[in-house]
Scaffold this motif. Structure first.
Motif, PDB file in Angstrom:
ATOM      1  N   ASP A 153       0.863  -1.162   0.079  1.00 11.96           N
ATOM      2  CA  ASP A 153       0.116   0.050   0.343  1.00 11.96           C
ATOM      3  C   ASP A 153       0.984   1.245   0.096  1.00 11.96           C
ATOM      4  OD1 ASP A 153      -2.089  -1.850   0.210  1.00 11.96           O
ATOM      5  OD2 ASP A 153      -2.556  -1.436   2.158  1.00 11.96           O
ATOM      6  N   ALA A 154       1.969   1.222   0.655  1.00 15.88           N
ATOM      7  CA  ALA A 154       2.954   2.376   0.905  1.00 15.88           C
ATOM      8  C   ALA A 154       3.518   2.549  -0.539  1.00 15.88           C
ATOM      9  CB  ALA A 154       3.960   2.114   1.638  1.00 15.88           C
ATOM     10  N   ALA A 155       3.877   1.593  -1.119  1.00 16.89           N
ATOM     11  CA  ALA A 155       4.343   1.536  -2.692  1.00 16.89           C
ATOM     12  C   ALA A 155       3.349   2.286  -3.426  1.00 16.89           C
ATOM     13  CB  ALA A 155       4.964   0.225  -3.138  1.00 16.89           C
ATOM     14  N   MET A 156       2.213   2.092  -3.560  1.00 19.44           N
ATOM     15  CA  MET A 156       0.963   2.687  -4.345  1.00 19.44           C
ATOM     16  C   MET A 156       1.092   3.998  -3.959  1.00 19.44           C
ATOM     17  SD  MET A 156      -2.072   0.151  -4.142  1.00 19.44           S
ATOM     18  CE  MET A 156      -2.214  -1.476  -3.883  1.00 19.44           C
ATOM     19  N   LYS A 157       1.168   4.651  -2.887  1.00 19.13           N
ATOM     20  CA  LYS A 157       0.801   5.839  -2.326  1.00 19.13           C
ATOM     21  C   LYS A 157       2.052   6.575  -2.662  1.00 19.13           C
ATOM     22  CE  LYS A 157      -2.696   5.092   1.089  1.00 19.13           C
ATOM     23  NZ  LYS A 157      -2.850   3.803   0.665  1.00 19.13           N
ATOM     24  N   ARG A 158       3.424   5.968  -2.905  1.00 13.47           N
ATOM     25  CA  ARG A 158       4.561   6.864  -3.335  1.00 13.47           C
ATOM     26  C   ARG A 158       4.577   7.176  -4.747  1.00 13.47           C
ATOM     27  NH1 ARG A 158       7.501   3.072   0.072  1.00 13.47           N
ATOM     28  NH2 ARG A 158       8.091   1.910  -1.745  1.00 13.47           N
ATOM     29  N   ILE A 159       3.627   6.609  -5.709  1.00 13.75           N
ATOM     30  CA  ILE A 159       3.674   6.762  -7.165  1.00 13.75           C
ATOM     31  C   ILE A 159       3.109   8.222  -7.230  1.00 13.75           C
ATOM     32  CG2 ILE A 159       2.599   6.054  -9.316  1.00 13.75           C
ATOM     33  CD1 ILE A 159       2.244   3.243  -8.207  1.00 13.75           C
ATOM     34  N   HIS A 160       4.002   8.872  -8.126  1.00 16.84           N
ATOM     35  CA  HIS A 160       3.270  10.319  -8.546  1.00 16.84           C
ATOM     36  C   HIS A 160       2.928  10.221  -9.778  1.00 16.84           C
ATOM     37  CE1 HIS A 160       6.009  12.118  -5.220  1.00 16.84           C
ATOM     38  NE2 HIS A 160       6.918  11.092  -5.426  1.00 16.84           N
ATOM     39  N   LEU A 161       1.426  10.183  -9.792  1.00 22.26           N
ATOM     40  CA  LEU A 161       0.583  10.076 -10.956  1.00 22.26           C
ATOM     41  C   LEU A 161       0.153  11.364 -11.529  1.00 22.26           C
ATOM     42  CD1 LEU A 161      -0.874   8.248 -13.159  1.00 22.26           C
ATOM     43  CD2 LEU A 161      -2.758   8.253 -11.458  1.00 22.26           C
ATOM     44  N   SER A 162       0.388  11.646 -12.488  1.00 21.76           N
ATOM     45  CA  SER A 162      -0.127  13.053 -13.104  1.00 21.76           C
ATOM     46  C   SER A 162      -0.886  12.848 -14.497  1.00 21.76           C
ATOM     47  CB  SER A 162       0.809  14.249 -13.206  1.00 21.76           C
ATOM     48  OG  SER A 162       2.110  13.789 -13.772  1.00 21.76           O
ATOM     49  N   CYS A 163      -1.773  13.772 -14.833  1.00 19.19           N
ATOM     50  CA  CYS A 163      -2.412  13.789 -16.147  1.00 19.19           C
ATOM     51  C   CYS A 163      -1.676  14.651 -17.149  1.00 19.19           C
ATOM     52  CB  CYS A 163      -3.822  13.923 -16.044  1.00 19.19           C
ATOM     53  SG  CYS A 163      -4.901  14.040 -17.284  1.00 19.19           S
ATOM     54  N   LYS A 164      -0.710  13.923 -17.787  1.00 16.23           N
ATOM     55  CA  LYS A 164       0.060  14.897 -18.774  1.00 16.23           C
ATOM     56  C   LYS A 164       0.380  13.596 -19.961  1.00 16.23           C
ATOM     57  CE  LYS A 164       2.530  17.482 -15.408  1.00 16.23           C
ATOM     58  NZ  LYS A 164       3.457  17.084 -13.967  1.00 16.23           N
ATOM     59  N   ASN A 165       0.642  14.230 -21.235  1.00 15.58           N
ATOM     60  CA  ASN A 165       1.037  13.719 -22.263  1.00 15.58           C
ATOM     61  C   ASN A 165       2.680  13.563 -22.110  1.00 15.58           C
ATOM     62  OD1 ASN A 165       1.902  13.106 -24.858  1.00 15.58           O
ATOM     63  ND2 ASN A 165      -0.255  13.278 -25.510  1.00 15.58           N
ATOM     64  N   HIS A 166       3.221  12.223 -22.303  1.00 12.64           N
ATOM     65  CA  HIS A 166       4.596  11.990 -22.305  1.00 12.64           C
ATOM     66  C   HIS A 166       5.349  12.940 -23.229  1.00 12.64           C
ATOM     67  CE1 HIS A 166       3.663   7.940 -24.544  1.00 12.64           C
ATOM     68  NE2 HIS A 166       4.160   8.986 -25.448  1.00 12.64           N
TER      69      HIS A 166
END
Ligand SMILES: C[S@@+](CC[C@H](N)C(=O)[O-])C[C@H]1O[C@@H](n2cnc3c(N)ncnc32)[C@H](O)[C@@H]1O
Length: 261
Positions: A153-166
């Motif tokens: 769960d901690a590994a999930m919360k550490r992901i920095h997800l953003s709505c961007k086109n690569h």
């Protein structure tokens, strides 16, 4: 698009619906007792999001299962890492603790989760998803999903997800500013056509990866640029990746070792 709740929502869910409606320019309505089909009929684009206590679900067809965040195969892969076993993506990419990863095609964040566990607290996983609905479903899921394993769960919360086109994001990054740049674009030829995958395909960005984006990835990466594709795909050759078979029969990874590229 319509956004609503399950029947008898808590104030937390009502607030979540208000925020999602503003973010996705959708119409928030009270659920009352409307069926999924009725909600789909009321929606101008035949799309409905329903926030429940457990997850945020996306529907575009009442007869097909909704799309929502679930770690699925990533959970199995992370459990292998926890037992000290390896994962083909982690091995082929040369990923190690403390690495900075840019996952350019977040999707359901399954690969991001495997990377996040592998790089640990010292590392960083940036996950980019161009499609706002997918980004919202996955962001809410990563923040609230409980697997029963606190380190996962901690590994999930550490992901920095953003709505961007690569494409835009990579073009503006300095040289050698991440360790690994990863792509898992939508396969040109889907391997299996399950109903859950077809819901995903209606909202995913289906564009092919461009050679220019790969050039930027090679400029930005310190270790490797990796692509996942259908094993028989011509994308490996077109984009200059060395094809490496994974342990499964249908997919392969392509790797560019930046030092030798
Ligand atoms: C096959 S899925 C990735 C699955 C993901 N690796 C996982 O483990 O769940 C590809 C995803 O990349 C997204 N995508 C495609 N092109 C993109 C782009 N230019 N920028 C950001 N995301 C993109 C699609 O919308 C889709 O969600």
């Amino acid at each position: 698009m319509i956004i609503t709740t399950a029947p008898r929502p808590s104030e937390r869910i009502n607030e979540q619906v208000r925020k999602l409606a503003a973010e996705l320019s959708a119409k928030a309505i009270p659920r009352r007792n409307a069926s999924i089909q009725k909600l789909l009929d009321m929606s101008d684009d035949n799309r409905v999001i329903i926030a429940t206590e457990k997850e945020v679900r996306f529907y575009d067809n009442a007869n097909e299962p909704p799309l929502y965040f679930h770690p699925s195969m990533a959970y199995v892969r992370v459990k292998r890492l926890r037992r000290g076993e390896t994962d083909p993506l982690i091995e082929l990419s040369g990923c190690s603790i403390g690495d900075h990863i840019i996952d350019c095609t977040a999707g359901m964040a399954a690969d991001s989760l495997v990377f996040s566990y592998a790089v640990g607290e010292q590392g960083r996983v940036e996950a980019l998803e161009s499609e706002p609905i997918l980004c919202a479903l996955v962001r809410e899921g990563l923040a609230s999903y409980e697997s029963g394993l606190p380190d996962v769960d901690a590994a999930m919360k550490r992901i920095h997800l953003s709505c961007k086109n690569h494409a835009h994001y990579l073009a503006n990054l300095p040289n050698k500013s991440a360790d690994i740049v990863y792509f898992d674009p939508m396969f040109r030829q889907p391997i299996m056509e399950s109903s859950a995958i077809s819901a995903f395909r209606t909202i995913a960005n289906m564009d092919a990866l461009s050679a220019e984006v790969v050039e930027h990835a090679v400029r930005v990466a310190r270790k490797t640029v990796v692509i996942k594709e259908n094993q028989r795909s011509g994308e490996f050759e077109r984009l200059g990746f060395k094809r490496t078979h994974a342990n499964t029969s249908k997919i392969a990874y392509g790797v560019i070792h930046v030092g030798s590229a």
